[in-house]
Design a protein around this motif. Structure first.
Motif, short mmCIF file in Angstrom:
data_model
loop_
_atom_site.label_atom_id
_atom_site.label_comp_id
_atom_site.label_asym_id
_atom_site.label_seq_id
_atom_site.Cartn_x
_atom_site.Cartn_y
_atom_site.Cartn_z
N ILE A 9 1.20 -1.61 -0.58
CA ILE A 9 -0.13 0.24 -0.21
C ILE A 9 0.58 1.51 0.30
N ALA A 10 1.91 0.95 0.93
CA ALA A 10 2.77 2.13 0.66
C ALA A 10 3.54 2.76 -0.56
N LEU A 53 -2.01 -1.63 11.96
CA LEU A 53 -2.17 -1.50 10.59
C LEU A 53 -3.19 -0.82 9.85
N ALA A 54 -4.17 -0.10 10.62
CA ALA A 54 -5.68 0.19 9.79
C ALA A 54 -5.43 1.77 10.05
N ALA A 55 -4.21 1.93 11.36
CA ALA A 55 -3.88 3.75 11.47
C ALA A 55 -2.64 3.18 10.95
N VAL A 56 -2.42 3.57 10.58
CA VAL A 56 -0.79 2.86 9.65
C VAL A 56 -1.59 3.38 7.61
N GLU A 57 -2.64 2.44 7.53
CA GLU A 57 -3.28 2.65 6.51
C GLU A 57 -4.03 4.26 6.14
N LYS A 58 -4.68 4.72 7.82
CA LYS A 58 -5.55 5.89 7.63
C LYS A 58 -4.09 6.95 6.85
N ALA A 59 -3.23 6.44 7.56
CA ALA A 59 -1.96 8.38 7.65
C ALA A 59 -1.52 8.07 6.29
N LEU A 68 1.41 8.86 14.75
CA LEU A 68 0.54 7.77 14.71
C LEU A 68 1.79 7.33 16.54
N GLY A 69 2.65 7.21 16.74
CA GLY A 69 2.86 7.24 18.19
C GLY A 69 4.60 5.95 17.74
N GLY A 70 4.89 5.64 17.12
CA GLY A 70 5.63 4.37 16.74
C GLY A 70 6.40 4.70 15.45
N ARG A 71 6.77 3.81 15.41
CA ARG A 71 7.55 3.78 13.83
C ARG A 71 6.01 2.77 12.84
N PRO A 72 5.92 3.59 11.93
CA PRO A 72 4.19 2.62 11.04
C PRO A 72 4.05 1.21 10.86
N ARG A 84 8.76 4.07 -3.56
CA ARG A 84 9.92 3.75 -3.19
C ARG A 84 10.46 4.34 -2.34
N GLU A 85 10.37 5.33 -2.40
CA GLU A 85 11.65 6.66 -1.50
C GLU A 85 10.97 7.17 -0.39
N GLY A 86 9.27 7.56 -0.49
CA GLY A 86 8.87 8.30 -0.21
C GLY A 86 7.87 6.85 1.26
N ALA A 87 8.05 5.60 0.26
CA ALA A 87 7.33 4.41 1.80
C ALA A 87 8.83 4.06 2.54
N THR A 88 9.31 4.00 2.26
CA THR A 88 10.60 3.42 3.14
C THR A 88 10.92 4.46 3.77
N ALA A 89 11.01 6.18 3.92
CA ALA A 89 11.03 6.82 4.33
C ALA A 89 10.08 7.38 5.59
N PHE A 90 8.22 7.01 5.39
CA PHE A 90 7.95 6.95 6.04
C PHE A 90 7.85 5.78 6.55
#
Length: 95
Positions: free
Chosen positions: A45-46, A81-87, A66-70, A52-58
């Motif tokens: 999804i990311a 997973l749902a919270a990271v999908e929303k982000a 989010l309170g942590g590493r996605p 590629r670069e944006g997903a890797t960094a995010f």
């Protein structure tokens, strides 16, 4: 008879020393099938949404909102997973 073993005949190959058992191939805890599925899903999804670069960094950087590493959050639970999908969706809309 003696309790001592006779030495190996000259020129006879020596037996290799035995180890105490099999070594573990992996020293880290492996992901459960559910966690591995969430990891693959959030990565796909990311990458589709952020490139590629944006997903890797995010996925790999601390996200205070989010309170942590996605990636860790998405792997840990369905809620994470749902919270990271929303982000990711919010970041995609902001681009």
């Amino acid at each position: 008879m003696s309790d001592m073993q006779e030495p190996a005949a000259e020129g006879a190959p020596e037996k290799p020393a035995r180890t105490s058992g099999f070594r573990k191939k992996y020293s880290e805890v492996r992901l459960s099938p559910e966690s591995a599925e969430r990891q693959g899903r959030i990565a796909r999804i990311a990458f589709e949404a952020l490139g590629r670069e944006g997903a890797t960094a995010f996925l790999n950087e601390q996200d205070d909102a989010l309170g942590g590493r996605p990636l860790d959050l998405a792997i840990a639970s369905a809620e994470g997973l749902a919270a990271v999908e929303k982000a990711i969706a919010a970041r995609r809309e902001a681009q």
